[in-house]
Design a protein around this motif. Structure first.
Motif, PDB file in Angstrom:
ATOM      1  N   ALA A  97       1.887  -1.022   2.626  1.00  0.00           N
ATOM      2  CA  ALA A  97       2.654  -2.235   2.345  1.00  0.00           C
ATOM      3  C   ALA A  97       3.275  -2.145   0.954  1.00  0.00           C
ATOM      4  O   ALA A  97       4.422  -2.566   0.732  1.00  0.00           O
ATOM      5  N   ALA A  98       2.536  -1.551   0.006  1.00  0.00           N
ATOM      6  CA  ALA A  98       3.063  -1.439  -1.362  1.00  0.00           C
ATOM      7  C   ALA A  98       4.290  -0.518  -1.392  1.00  0.00           C
ATOM      8  O   ALA A  98       5.254  -0.770  -2.128  1.00  0.00           O
ATOM      9  N   GLN A  99       4.256   0.543  -0.592  1.00  0.00           N
ATOM     10  CA  GLN A  99       5.423   1.439  -0.555  1.00  0.00           C
ATOM     11  C   GLN A  99       6.638   0.743   0.064  1.00  0.00           C
ATOM     12  O   GLN A  99       7.746   0.822  -0.467  1.00  0.00           O
ATOM     13  N   TRP A 100       6.418   0.046   1.190  1.00  0.00           N
ATOM     14  CA  TRP A 100       7.545  -0.664   1.816  1.00  0.00           C
ATOM     15  C   TRP A 100       8.092  -1.735   0.867  1.00  0.00           C
ATOM     16  O   TRP A 100       9.299  -1.953   0.783  1.00  0.00           O
ATOM     17  N   GLY A 101       7.171  -2.391   0.160  1.00  0.00           N
ATOM     18  CA  GLY A 101       7.607  -3.418  -0.793  1.00  0.00           C
ATOM     19  C   GLY A 101       8.454  -2.813  -1.897  1.00  0.00           C
ATOM     20  O   GLY A 101       9.511  -3.350  -2.269  1.00  0.00           O
ATOM     21  N   ALA A 102       8.015  -1.652  -2.409  1.00  0.00           N
ATOM     22  CA  ALA A 102       8.759  -0.984  -3.484  1.00  0.00           C
ATOM     23  C   ALA A 102      10.148  -0.569  -2.992  1.00  0.00           C
ATOM     24  O   ALA A 102      11.120  -0.622  -3.756  1.00  0.00           O
ATOM     25  N   MET A 103      10.244  -0.197  -1.729  1.00  0.00           N
ATOM     26  CA  MET A 103      11.555   0.211  -1.207  1.00  0.00           C
ATOM     27  C   MET A 103      12.563  -0.933  -1.280  1.00  0.00           C
ATOM     28  O   MET A 103      13.745  -0.721  -1.526  1.00  0.00           O
ATOM     29  N   MET A 104      12.052  -2.148  -1.076  1.00  0.00           N
ATOM     30  CA  MET A 104      12.969  -3.292  -1.096  1.00  0.00           C
ATOM     31  C   MET A 104      13.543  -3.547  -2.486  1.00  0.00           C
ATOM     32  O   MET A 104      14.601  -4.161  -2.622  1.00  0.00           O
TER      33      MET A 104
END
Ligand code: F0G
Length: 487
Positions: A65-72
């Motif tokens: 979730a942290a990686q997907w969040g960072a992508m945003m």
């Protein structure tokens, strides 16, 4: 990062699952048809005909979730993006290198590094070069020299660091070919030798020898965290250090690294070339601009750099590494119990089955690894990868055949993707195949391209258990459709 107390009892996945993706279930009759349509080459199978996709651990990780969040929050500015600054900070903190150059994946870093350093007649020693590393060195006219330790040859030996480089041979080559060597390398973990780790002591000695000869030392570090964790587990004196500390020491022993972020970067894309040498780095950035992009994004979208920056921190979580290495070991031990011989000890990212030992009735020219890979697919929809005489053997148009040194099948485990019940099912499929091993037949290669033939070669089951050689005149040239018209 402080090491955590090891939990007693079952080692469980240290994550909850927030997003799921269905996997297909097929019947044996369907799989028989699909395998025929793919000409018995698993690379030709559409992924939605595969239940357990163990073709590679590269680019197949589940992101957090942290990686997907960072992508945003990726900053897609062409120059000077905030995401690059974050990526550079994380990579520099981990590796200590002065110059951090993003690339779209590992082989782009290899291509740039070797184009600048390798010339016809150059020699690049390593423990084992991965295929793309070797291909890039050879493309520039160099010799990619494998100097792996002798214990790597014995698949049943339980030596803890079968990824090591043979230090005496390295010293010898550095002395006799000094003028031809632009740099020396180590691949951690050693994928070609079965995902086997290199010991910290071996890395230290390798660095000392290479530096004593005045040469640069470059790591192929795409599975650095798995290697560092296996050092902590297996190397006396390292058990009380954190994996992050061991990893930092490893990087600081070398002068730079090529890195595919698709493995221990826990990302689907991305990589880097990192170098202490400012002059070489300036030349690398010039080449980067030609084919990859501006130096603050390389071949990546900024969101890829964000995902990689977060992944590089998450991969050093020791609860994650404990689960990761335990999963690979659990699969290897289960398969062994089911009668499937594997390369020992279990390594970092994959279980390698020894097809020669499982299928002694099939000669190398009958491609026992390919026969086994096809049978694992038929039995349970498992996609694996042959690493044997299909990949490394040579067949001339006149039918001459040269076998590879090993006949292996790699079951690579994508990171954070499959759970223990998936692995239990894989072990059941292995047991089913093992119970029928004596009846399996070899394969005939009906067509192959002139190089990297494993990706597109075509096969059919051989008529006899003693399979014929590659059909004369078919391999190595021509159009595959022509081969089909004249079976
Ligand atoms: N070095 C090693 C040791 C590798 O295993 C790979 C890729 C690369 C370099 C190249 O990195 O794919 O990002 O360009 N290995 C994958 C595998 C393909 O399945 O083992 P890349």
């Amino acid at each position: 990062m402080a090491s955590r107390e090891i939990p007693s009892g079952t080692i469980f996945e240290p994550f909850r699952i927030k997003v799921v993706e269905p996997i297909v279930r097929t019947t044996r009759a369907e799989r028989e048809q699909y395998l025929d349509e793919a000409h018995h080459n698993l690379f030709a199978l559409p992924a939605d005909r595969v239940t357990f996709d163990l073709l590679t651990d590269s680019g197949t990780s589940a992101m957090s979730a942290a990686q997907w969040g960072a992508m945003m929050v990726g900053d897609e500015s062409y120059a000077g993006s905030r995401s690059f600054a974050r990526f550079e900070r994380v990579v520099r903190d981990l590796t200590g290198y002065r110059n951090i150059i993003p690339t779209h994946q590992g082989r782009a870093a290899e291509r740039i590094l070797f184009e600048l350093t390798v010339h016809p007649g150059s020699v690049v020693p390593s423990n084992n070069h991965f295929d793309t590393t070797r291909a890039n060195i050879e493309h520039d006219g160099g010799l990619a020299l494998d100097l792996v330790t002798a214990s790597a040859r014995d698949t049943s030996s339980n030596a803890p660091f079968k990824g090591n480089i043979d230090l005496d041979r390295l010293d010898d080559v550095c002395r006799t070919r000094r003028a031809d060597i632009p740099l020396a390398m180590l691949t951690i973990t050693n994928n070609t030798a079965g995902g086997q780790p290199v010991s910290l002591e071996n890395i230290r000695q390798c660095a000392r020898i290479v530096h004593d000869h005045g040469l640069p030392f470059i790591l192929d570090a795409c599975r650095f965290a798995e290697n560092a964790y296996l050092i902590k587990l297996r190397e006396p004196g390292q058990e009380n250090r954190s994996v992050a500390e061991i990893a930092r020491e490893i990087f600081r022993l070398a002068d730079g690294a090529i890195f595919s972020g698709k493995k221990d970067g826990l990302s689907n894309m991305g990589g880097f070339l990192a170098l202490d040498d400012d002059r070489l780095a300036a030349e690398a950035r010039n080449l980067l601009i030609l084919t990859e992009g501006f130096p603050t994004y390389g071949g990546c979208a900024a969101r890829d750099l964000e995902a990689l920056a977060v992944g590089l921190e998450e991969v050093l979580d020791e609860a994650y590494l404990e689960y990761r290495i335990a999963s690979v070991r659990y699969l290897a031990e289960g398969l062994e119990r089911a009668g499937i011989p594997t390369v020992r000890p279990a390594g970092g990212h994959a279980v390698f089955i020894d097809a020669r030992r499982l299928l002694p009735q099939i000669p190398a020219a009958g491609f026992p690894g390919q026969a086994l890979a096809c049978e694992l697919y038929l039995a349970g929809g498992v996609r694996s990868c042959e690493i044997g005489s299909v990949m490394f053997g040579r067949s001339g148009p006149d039918g001459t055949f040269q076998a590879a040194s090993h006949e292996l099948v790699r079951l690579a485990l994508p990171r954070r993707v499959y759970t223990q019940s998936h692995v239990d099912r894989l072990i059941e499929i292995g047991a089913d195949v093992a119970s029928r091993a004596a009846t399996l037949r070899g394969m005939t290669m009906t067509w192959a391209p002139p190089f990297l033939r494993h990706f597109t070669a075509r096969f059919r089951p051989a008529a006899e258990s003693a399979a014929p050689l590659v059909e004369a005149g078919r391999a190595g040239r021509g159009n595959p459709e022509d081969a089909e018209e004249h079976p």
